[in-house]
Design a protein around this motif. Sequence first.
Motif, PDB file in Angstrom:
ATOM      1  N   SER A 134       1.079  -1.197   0.001  1.00  0.00           N
ATOM      2  CA  SER A 134       0.111  -0.074   0.066  1.00  0.00           C
ATOM      3  C   SER A 134       0.771   1.300   0.029  1.00  0.00           C
ATOM      4  O   SER A 134       1.802   1.140   0.781  1.00  0.00           O
ATOM      5  N   VAL A 135       0.476   2.292  -0.740  1.00  0.00           N
ATOM      6  CA  VAL A 135       1.367   3.517  -0.784  1.00  0.00           C
ATOM      7  C   VAL A 135       0.290   4.628  -0.986  1.00  0.00           C
ATOM      8  O   VAL A 135      -0.736   4.392  -1.627  1.00  0.00           O
ATOM      9  N   VAL A 136       0.809   5.627  -0.360  1.00  0.00           N
ATOM     10  CA  VAL A 136      -0.042   6.781   0.045  1.00  0.00           C
ATOM     11  C   VAL A 136       0.431   8.102  -0.422  1.00  0.00           C
ATOM     12  O   VAL A 136       1.695   8.114  -0.378  1.00  0.00           O
ATOM     13  N   ASP A 137      -0.234   9.194  -0.788  1.00  0.00           N
ATOM     14  CA  ASP A 137      -0.187  10.328  -1.498  1.00  0.00           C
ATOM     15  C   ASP A 137      -0.682  11.309  -0.719  1.00  0.00           C
ATOM     16  O   ASP A 137      -2.013  11.325  -0.400  1.00  0.00           O
ATOM     17  N   THR A 138      -0.141  12.562  -0.470  1.00  0.00           N
ATOM     18  CA  THR A 138      -0.604  13.834   0.190  1.00  0.00           C
ATOM     19  C   THR A 138      -1.045  14.450  -1.405  1.00  0.00           C
ATOM     20  O   THR A 138      -0.598  14.087  -2.375  1.00  0.00           O
ATOM     21  N   PRO A 139      -1.809  15.644  -1.120  1.00  0.00           N
ATOM     22  CA  PRO A 139      -2.461  16.450  -2.172  1.00  0.00           C
ATOM     23  C   PRO A 139      -1.274  16.893  -3.002  1.00  0.00           C
ATOM     24  O   PRO A 139      -1.144  16.808  -4.271  1.00  0.00           O
ATOM     25  N   VAL A 180      18.080   1.555 -10.244  1.00  0.00           N
ATOM     26  CA  VAL A 180      18.035   2.146  -9.218  1.00  0.00           C
ATOM     27  C   VAL A 180      17.512   3.310  -9.214  1.00  0.00           C
ATOM     28  O   VAL A 180      18.181   4.276  -9.875  1.00  0.00           O
ATOM     29  N   ILE A 181      16.475   3.830  -8.360  1.00  0.00           N
ATOM     30  CA  ILE A 181      15.734   5.079  -8.727  1.00  0.00           C
ATOM     31  C   ILE A 181      15.440   5.816  -7.248  1.00  0.00           C
ATOM     32  O   ILE A 181      15.233   5.007  -6.491  1.00  0.00           O
ATOM     33  N   THR A 182      15.558   7.093  -7.386  1.00  0.00           N
ATOM     34  CA  THR A 182      15.148   7.830  -6.084  1.00  0.00           C
ATOM     35  C   THR A 182      14.172   8.842  -6.757  1.00  0.00           C
ATOM     36  O   THR A 182      14.547   9.724  -7.558  1.00  0.00           O
ATOM     37  N   ASN A 183      12.870   8.909  -6.028  1.00  0.00           N
ATOM     38  CA  ASN A 183      11.736  10.040  -6.576  1.00  0.00           C
ATOM     39  C   ASN A 183      12.309  11.249  -5.664  1.00  0.00           C
ATOM     40  O   ASN A 183      12.657  11.181  -4.478  1.00  0.00           O
ATOM     41  N   LEU A 184      11.959  12.292  -6.232  1.00  0.00           N
ATOM     42  CA  LEU A 184      12.293  13.379  -5.342  1.00  0.00           C
ATOM     43  C   LEU A 184      11.279  14.485  -5.047  1.00  0.00           C
ATOM     44  O   LEU A 184      11.316  15.572  -4.581  1.00  0.00           O
ATOM     45  N   GLY A 185      10.069  13.902  -5.544  1.00  0.00           N
ATOM     46  CA  GLY A 185       8.985  14.957  -5.240  1.00  0.00           C
ATOM     47  C   GLY A 185       7.612  14.178  -4.195  1.00  0.00           C
ATOM     48  O   GLY A 185       6.523  14.825  -4.472  1.00  0.00           O
ATOM     49  N   ARG A 186       8.089  13.133  -3.537  1.00  0.00           N
ATOM     50  CA  ARG A 186       6.951  12.469  -2.901  1.00  0.00           C
ATOM     51  C   ARG A 186       7.685  12.235  -1.406  1.00  0.00           C
ATOM     52  O   ARG A 186       7.871  11.233  -0.932  1.00  0.00           O
ATOM     53  N   ALA A 187       7.755  13.358  -0.561  1.00  0.00           N
ATOM     54  CA  ALA A 187       8.271  13.380   0.614  1.00  0.00           C
ATOM     55  C   ALA A 187       7.351  12.465   1.591  1.00  0.00           C
ATOM     56  O   ALA A 187       7.799  11.740   2.650  1.00  0.00           O
ATOM     57  N   GLY A 188       6.041  12.209   1.137  1.00  0.00           N
ATOM     58  CA  GLY A 188       5.323  11.540   2.036  1.00  0.00           C
ATOM     59  C   GLY A 188       5.308  10.214   2.043  1.00  0.00           C
ATOM     60  O   GLY A 188       4.943   9.290   2.787  1.00  0.00           O
TER      61      GLY A 188
END
Length: 474
Positions: A142-147, A327-335
């Motif tokens: 399960s993954v969650v997102d903020t607005p 290998v990847i890092t997302n930069l816009g998903r602090a939540g």
Amino acid sequence: MQRGCFRVEGQFERKVPGIATLRFLYWNLKDFRPLKTMPFYDQAIETAPRERLRALQFQKLQKLLREISGRNRFYTRKWNDAGVVPGDIQSISDFQKLPFTHKSELVRAQEEAPPFGTNATFSVDAYTRVHQTSGTTGTPLSVVDTPESWEWWGDCWGHVLKAAGVTAADRVFLAFSFGPFIGFWATVEGVRKIGAMVIPGGGKDSIQRLHMMRDLGATVVCSTPTYALRLAEVAREDHFDMRSLQVRTLIHAGEPGANVARTKSRIEKAWNAKCFDHAGASEVGAHSFECEVQPGGIHVIESEFIAEVLDRHTGKDASSGEIGELVITNLGRAGFPVIRYRTGDLVRLNSSPCACGRSFARFDGGLLGRSDDMVTIRGVNVYPTAIENVVRQFASVGEFQVTVSTLNEMQHLEVQIEVLSGNDAEHVRASVEQAIYHALSLHPTVKVAEPGTLTHFEMKARRFRRLDGENQPG
């Protein structure tokens, strides 16, 4: 002859009528392309020098580390255990001091603190979206997102859509069930940002979706590559005229097929439209897209992701042009961040400029497969995409299934195919068998399955099976 307007790169635009146009093109062909505005979502960023991209990535990385350090329980503990202090990351070269993240760790983090796990940085009331991974390779996560991160998803999809030439005038049909799997949920946000129309196709069967596309004038279709072929098959079975559709563009995700040359060609022929590949994952985000320069692979949205490619044996950076694990890092998903996440996807990184004008690096050939899907059969490394590329050249073959089993202590390849009616099944079987041998230098067993007995997929296709010993799953 009509007047033509052309651009000489880096020089000027000129209009040349009649025979002069032909002479001008003939003598300047190497320096020349038709005047056409390349579609960009954020042209300044997408065409920025690589040094600027690296600086932007590091700026966003530092902001992310500050935001989650001490708040995100998963990464705070992980970095403490590794003896790493985020404040020590003072340059992009320091980035590799951070440890890798594995999906199994995220699954364990979810089990330790259900329902969303310790990788959820904020309190539950900060989140407005929840989705699950597809579960094709293990326990769904399960993954969650903020607005804010959902807006970020939409921007990522904006890159995907604009690169495929989608504009506000388009009507985008989403051939997707809209369940908990992320699928094309985020596409809705990307389409909204562009100003186009969304046509959701959930709750419909295949023939109903085709009628809906026609009746509502859909010009763009988003689906898995497998389902695009399935829709064309249903159209044949139900005598639905594909020429009645206005679809000019297809955008595919969920599996590597849209960058498998034979599959891409087959889709484009069936739909009389151009198809574009896209890659992403629920836990990562929408990270890559195909531009109009094809074949050319898929561009990484480097303003929003840091991509590394590792040698699968040494764990070090893969050599230029070599296949390795993404290998990847997302930069816009602090939540719900993933930092140095080992995806298991195999790619070949190319950082040279693209003819589309983008400086974003790209994965040549798209996602080439998964590291756990490769199998060695009698000394030959075989990837599912290689077999698909052979089988899809036969228009007489509908669905297919690949099984690798152990016979007499040796790995053996078996391919089952469904042969479309009106074709000589034995001739098709023998032709496929010979084509696989010529392409892969190994002898498979090819069998003809009864029509309708193989699974016809609408979402991610799982055509590749391994059996061990007495036909037990391996």
